[in-house]
Design a protein around this motif. Structure first.
Motif, PDB file in Angstrom:
ATOM      1  N   THR A 164       0.841  -1.201   0.000  1.00 37.83           N
ATOM      2  CA  THR A 164       0.000   0.000   0.000  1.00 37.83           C
ATOM      3  C   THR A 164       0.874   1.248   0.000  1.00 37.83           C
ATOM      4  O   THR A 164       2.015   1.229   0.472  1.00 37.83           O
ATOM      5  N   LEU A 165       0.319   2.333  -0.534  1.00 36.70           N
ATOM      6  CA  LEU A 165       0.981   3.636  -0.500  1.00 36.70           C
ATOM      7  C   LEU A 165      -0.071   4.675  -0.142  1.00 36.70           C
ATOM      8  O   LEU A 165      -1.028   4.891  -0.887  1.00 36.70           O
ATOM      9  N   ASP A 166       0.081   5.293   1.022  1.00 33.82           N
ATOM     10  CA  ASP A 166      -0.847   6.327   1.478  1.00 33.82           C
ATOM     11  C   ASP A 166      -0.194   7.695   1.320  1.00 33.82           C
ATOM     12  O   ASP A 166       0.958   7.901   1.718  1.00 33.82           O
ATOM     13  N   ASP A 167      -0.940   8.613   0.733  1.00 33.61           N
ATOM     14  CA  ASP A 167      -0.467   9.979   0.497  1.00 33.61           C
ATOM     15  C   ASP A 167      -1.304  10.899   1.374  1.00 33.61           C
ATOM     16  O   ASP A 167      -2.491  11.111   1.120  1.00 33.61           O
ATOM     17  N   ILE A 168      -0.685  11.456   2.417  1.00 33.10           N
ATOM     18  CA  ILE A 168      -1.433  12.220   3.409  1.00 33.10           C
ATOM     19  C   ILE A 168      -0.925  13.665   3.451  1.00 33.10           C
ATOM     20  O   ILE A 168       0.271  13.903   3.655  1.00 33.10           O
ATOM     21  N   TYR A 169      -1.823  14.617   3.247  1.00 29.64           N
ATOM     22  CA  TYR A 169      -1.458  16.021   3.394  1.00 29.64           C
ATOM     23  C   TYR A 169      -1.273  16.338   4.872  1.00 29.64           C
ATOM     24  O   TYR A 169      -1.985  15.812   5.723  1.00 29.64           O
ATOM     25  N   TYR A 170      -0.318  17.225   5.154  1.00 29.70           N
ATOM     26  CA  TYR A 170      -0.065  17.576   6.556  1.00 29.70           C
ATOM     27  C   TYR A 170      -1.341  18.077   7.238  1.00 29.70           C
ATOM     28  O   TYR A 170      -1.587  17.786   8.407  1.00 29.70           O
ATOM     29  N   GLU A 171      -2.155  18.847   6.505  1.00 27.09           N
ATOM     30  CA  GLU A 171      -3.381  19.399   7.090  1.00 27.09           C
ATOM     31  C   GLU A 171      -4.360  18.310   7.518  1.00 27.09           C
ATOM     32  O   GLU A 171      -5.223  18.539   8.368  1.00 27.09           O
ATOM     33  N   ASP A 172      -4.214  17.123   6.909  1.00 25.16           N
ATOM     34  CA  ASP A 172      -5.149  16.035   7.210  1.00 25.16           C
ATOM     35  C   ASP A 172      -4.708  15.210   8.427  1.00 25.16           C
ATOM     36  O   ASP A 172      -5.483  14.434   8.975  1.00 25.16           O
ATOM     37  N   LEU A 173      -3.466  15.380   8.848  1.00 20.95           N
ATOM     38  CA  LEU A 173      -2.964  14.607   9.992  1.00 20.95           C
ATOM     39  C   LEU A 173      -3.680  15.016  11.268  1.00 20.95           C
ATOM     40  O   LEU A 173      -3.874  16.211  11.541  1.00 20.95           O
ATOM     41  N   GLN A 174      -4.059  14.015  12.046  1.00 26.21           N
ATOM     42  CA  GLN A 174      -4.757  14.285  13.297  1.00 26.21           C
ATOM     43  C   GLN A 174      -3.923  13.910  14.524  1.00 26.21           C
ATOM     44  O   GLN A 174      -3.801  14.681  15.469  1.00 26.21           O
ATOM     45  N   GLU A 175      -3.323  12.719  14.480  1.00 25.77           N
ATOM     46  CA  GLU A 175      -2.560  12.270  15.640  1.00 25.77           C
ATOM     47  C   GLU A 175      -1.620  11.140  15.253  1.00 25.77           C
ATOM     48  O   GLU A 175      -1.958  10.285  14.429  1.00 25.77           O
ATOM     49  N   VAL A 176      -0.435  11.139  15.841  1.00 23.59           N
ATOM     50  CA  VAL A 176       0.518  10.045  15.667  1.00 23.59           C
ATOM     51  C   VAL A 176       0.973   9.602  17.049  1.00 23.59           C
ATOM     52  O   VAL A 176       1.315  10.426  17.905  1.00 23.59           O
ATOM     53  N   SER A 177       0.981   8.292  17.283  1.00 27.32           N
ATOM     54  CA  SER A 177       1.352   7.795  18.605  1.00 27.32           C
ATOM     55  C   SER A 177       2.093   6.467  18.485  1.00 27.32           C
ATOM     56  O   SER A 177       2.068   5.805  17.440  1.00 27.32           O
ATOM     57  N   ILE A 178       2.758   6.111  19.569  1.00 32.44           N
ATOM     58  CA  ILE A 178       3.414   4.810  19.689  1.00 32.44           C
ATOM     59  C   ILE A 178       2.618   3.983  20.681  1.00 32.44           C
ATOM     60  O   ILE A 178       2.284   4.453  21.772  1.00 32.44           O
ATOM     61  N   GLU A 179       2.290   2.770  20.295  1.00 28.83           N
ATOM     62  CA  GLU A 179       1.494   1.911  21.162  1.00 28.83           C
ATOM     63  C   GLU A 179       2.162   0.555  21.331  1.00 28.83           C
ATOM     64  O   GLU A 179       2.780   0.032  20.395  1.00 28.83           O
TER      65      GLU A 179
END
Length: 241
Positions: A164-179
């Motif tokens: 898979t290849l996901d193309d995400i605009y910075y404005e669309d980012l909501q949260e990034v975490s380590i679990e």
């Protein structure tokens, strides 16, 4: 990739030959010791023949088993192909970004047990037959900042994979975490399931993209998460101005 050899690593191999060469090696050693104690060449000759016979069988038995090092080599060789595969995937999706920075990592994938084999190697490392490779690309295209995430989950026991290849605009980012996650896995040759603990990076977007993939729990991973979350915070502040 030698799928047959890799399968043999995870499958139980008959220990029949060990019941032959272990007694031969032991008997040979005993006869050699008796020679030194009794000074009888018969014991020395017999001991050498038994020991050599056991040694030859032991070498043959060891040679038919796939080693930890061979599995590691198979994974490294496949991972080495990933940058080219990512390029082909971007070309297929007509993505031509200008790279700012890129981080790539891979690990044995325990996120699902379906169709997956796992084993504890002689070096005590627990390996699965499925490997997850991820490359995170910080880039710009058409003056837009975006995050491209290429994932390739492949098997080392057959030719199956998902890409898979996901193309995400910075404005669309909501949260990034380590679990930290865990799963119960019955390893090859063991009678009771083993609790496997692994770390994933989790990326959520406002548009509903929800991605998780295995990562190493180290300073590099922490740095990536902090960088992305700082970008999210800056974008939020700019939108409020």
């Amino acid at each position: 990739m030698d799928y047959k050899a890799n399968n043999s690593y995870f499958d139980l191999t008959s220990r029949l030959l060990s019941y032959i060469y272990v007694p031969l090696l032991a008997a040979g050693a005993i006869f050699i010791i008796l020679n030194f104690a009794l000074d009888n060449m018969f014991f020395l000759s017999m001991g050498i023949m038994l020991f050599l016979g056991g040694f030859v069988i032991a070498v043959f038995d060891s040679g038919r088993r796939t080693k930890d090092s061979e599995i590691k080599r198979s994974v490294r060789e496949e991972v080495a192909k990933m940058p080219d595969k990512m390029e082909r995937k971007m070309e297929e999706m007509k993505k031509h970004p200008r790279e700012i920075s890129k981080y790539s990592f891979y690990s044995y994938d325990f996120s699902s047990t379906e169709g997956v084999k796992a084993k504890r190697g002689n070096d005590k490392t627990v390996r699965s037959s499925r490997v997850s490779y991820t490359s995170i690309l910080f880039a710009t295209e058409n003056r837009e900042q975006r995050l491209l995430i290429y994932r390739n989950i492949f098997s080392i026991i057959d030719n199956t994979y998902t890409e898979t290849l996901d193309d995400i605009y910075y404005e669309d980012l909501q949260e990034v975490s380590i679990e930290e996650k865990s799963t119960s896995f019955l390893l090859s040759g063991e009678k009771e399931p083993t609790k496997i603990i692994f770390t994933v990076m989790h990326i959520k977007t406002k548009s509903g993209i929800d991605i998780s993939f295995p990562v190493k729990n180290d300073a590099t991973t922490d740095g990536i998460v902090q960088d992305i979350n700082r970008m999210i915070a800056r974008k939020a502040e700019n939108n409020e101005l």
